[in-house]
Write an enzyme that holds these catalytic residues in place. Sequence first.
Site, mmCIF file in Angstrom:
data_model
loop_
_atom_site.group_PDB
_atom_site.id
_atom_site.type_symbol
_atom_site.label_atom_id
_atom_site.label_comp_id
_atom_site.label_asym_id
_atom_site.label_seq_id
_atom_site.Cartn_x
_atom_site.Cartn_y
_atom_site.Cartn_z
ATOM 1 N N LYS A 32 46.623 53.913 -45.048
ATOM 2 C CA LYS A 32 46.025 53.057 -45.983
ATOM 3 C C LYS A 32 47.159 52.618 -47.139
ATOM 4 C CE LYS A 32 43.006 54.193 -49.705
ATOM 5 N NZ LYS A 32 43.184 53.546 -50.806
ATOM 6 N N ASP A 59 43.837 47.890 -48.639
ATOM 7 C CA ASP A 59 42.924 48.136 -49.572
ATOM 8 C C ASP A 59 43.094 47.354 -50.463
ATOM 9 O OD1 ASP A 59 40.925 49.286 -50.848
ATOM 10 O OD2 ASP A 59 41.988 51.279 -51.276
ATOM 11 N N LYS A 61 40.650 45.135 -51.906
ATOM 12 C CA LYS A 61 39.279 44.808 -52.720
ATOM 13 C C LYS A 61 38.988 43.622 -53.282
ATOM 14 C CE LYS A 61 38.496 49.903 -53.881
ATOM 15 N NZ LYS A 61 40.094 50.536 -53.616
ATOM 16 N N ASP A 64 36.257 37.154 -55.424
ATOM 17 C CA ASP A 64 36.612 35.799 -56.132
ATOM 18 C C ASP A 64 35.552 34.934 -55.803
ATOM 19 O OD1 ASP A 64 38.107 33.709 -57.552
ATOM 20 O OD2 ASP A 64 39.850 34.862 -57.562
ATOM 21 N N THR A 119 33.070 54.628 -56.746
ATOM 22 C CA THR A 119 32.544 56.191 -57.133
ATOM 23 C C THR A 119 32.780 56.486 -58.600
ATOM 24 O OG1 THR A 119 34.447 56.825 -55.956
ATOM 25 C CG2 THR A 119 32.331 57.041 -54.888
ATOM 26 N N GLN A 190 38.678 64.502 -57.393
ATOM 27 C CA GLN A 190 37.231 64.123 -56.641
ATOM 28 C C GLN A 190 36.056 64.895 -57.145
ATOM 29 O OE1 GLN A 190 36.910 61.482 -55.149
ATOM 30 N NE2 GLN A 190 38.800 60.867 -54.091
ATOM 31 N N ARG A 211 45.847 63.013 -51.268
ATOM 32 C CA ARG A 211 46.583 64.205 -51.474
ATOM 33 C C ARG A 211 46.444 65.475 -50.552
ATOM 34 N NH1 ARG A 211 44.162 63.415 -57.422
ATOM 35 N NH2 ARG A 211 42.803 62.528 -55.830
HETATM 36 O O1 C5P Z 1 43.991 61.730 -52.541
HETATM 37 P P1 C5P Z 1 42.644 61.510 -52.047
HETATM 38 O O2 C5P Z 1 42.348 62.220 -50.990
HETATM 39 O O3 C5P Z 1 41.673 61.872 -53.281
HETATM 40 O O4 C5P Z 1 42.628 60.243 -51.964
HETATM 41 C C1 C5P Z 1 41.570 59.184 -51.585
HETATM 42 C C2 C5P Z 1 41.788 57.897 -51.584
HETATM 43 O O5 C5P Z 1 40.685 56.950 -51.454
HETATM 44 C C3 C5P Z 1 42.618 57.339 -52.724
HETATM 45 O O6 C5P Z 1 43.315 55.928 -52.263
HETATM 46 C C4 C5P Z 1 41.315 56.648 -53.624
HETATM 47 O O7 C5P Z 1 41.887 55.660 -54.340
HETATM 48 C C5 C5P Z 1 40.465 56.032 -52.215
HETATM 49 N N1 C5P Z 1 39.073 55.981 -52.891
HETATM 50 C C6 C5P Z 1 38.425 57.193 -53.184
HETATM 51 N N2 C5P Z 1 36.851 57.020 -53.591
HETATM 52 C C7 C5P Z 1 36.387 55.550 -53.509
HETATM 53 C C8 C5P Z 1 37.045 54.662 -52.808
HETATM 54 C C9 C5P Z 1 38.341 54.891 -52.469
HETATM 55 O O8 C5P Z 1 38.705 58.192 -53.430
HETATM 56 N N3 C5P Z 1 35.267 55.643 -53.739
#
Ligand code: C5P
Length: 232
Positions: A32, A59, A61, A64, A119, A190, A211
């Site tokens: 991604k 990604d 998003k 417009d 989220t 998260q 991560r």
């Molecule tokens: O590092 P991590 O596993 O938390 O990364 C999650 C990825 O998913 C990041 O690129 C984050 O921006 C994306 N994302 C998220 N929650 C959402 C939409 C996208 O964590 N609701």
Amino acid sequence: MGKDVIIACDFNSKDEVMNFLDKFQEEKPFVKIGMELFYSAGPDIVREIKARGHKIFLDLKLHDIPNTVKKSMAVLSNLDVDMTNLHAAGTKAMMTAGLEGLTREDGSRPILIAVTQLTSTSEEAMHQDIWIDKPMDETVMHYAKNAMEAGLDGVVCSPLEAGKVHEHCGAKFLTITPGVRFADGDVGDQKRVMTPAQAKEIGSDYIVVGRPITQAEDPVEAYRRCVREFIG
Ligand code: C5P
């Protein structure tokens, strides 16, 4: 459209992402690419990663007026990405226009998914700032239905919402779920997380993992562990 693990390559520069991808000699993970990298490195980063044999979820998003989204999606389609997204809040008309723009002359197109409510948006902020009176879960399901009716392939959602989205929109409507952590790993910022095995259990179609793979001591092994737990 099979199940897969998508690595969120949240790096700020081309060098960092290329150094990271160099570690993968045997497999070519689905990656991604987000706004930071796309805006800093430009469309060439997509072409280069694609040329290395990776599938790409771009990604960006989009949100417009329908005509602008349609024309922008045509550009992304020419970049030959495998998956991209837009905001369901842009209306069904905007989603339909996006889909039209994405569709190539031969009828092929990348997978198009919608963002429902981010989220990071709390229920309180949704009521007070965006002025949506409905509860969060009803809003998410309504947006998912709109996306389905507009002909999109699925939505990005929390793994906790994936089951309900499939109930409302059918098993074939894709759920792409971030917020994935190993049972013995760091949760970081998260809030609501699931392991890859749990995400598999509740029927996620694609998990987006950042991560836990990019910051792992051995990213290739962390990726393989994700694939083992999620796909088996
Ligand atoms: O590092 P991590 O596993 O938390 O990364 C999650 C990825 O998913 C990041 O690129 C984050 O921006 C994306 N994302 C998220 N929650 C959402 C939409 C996208 O964590 N609701």
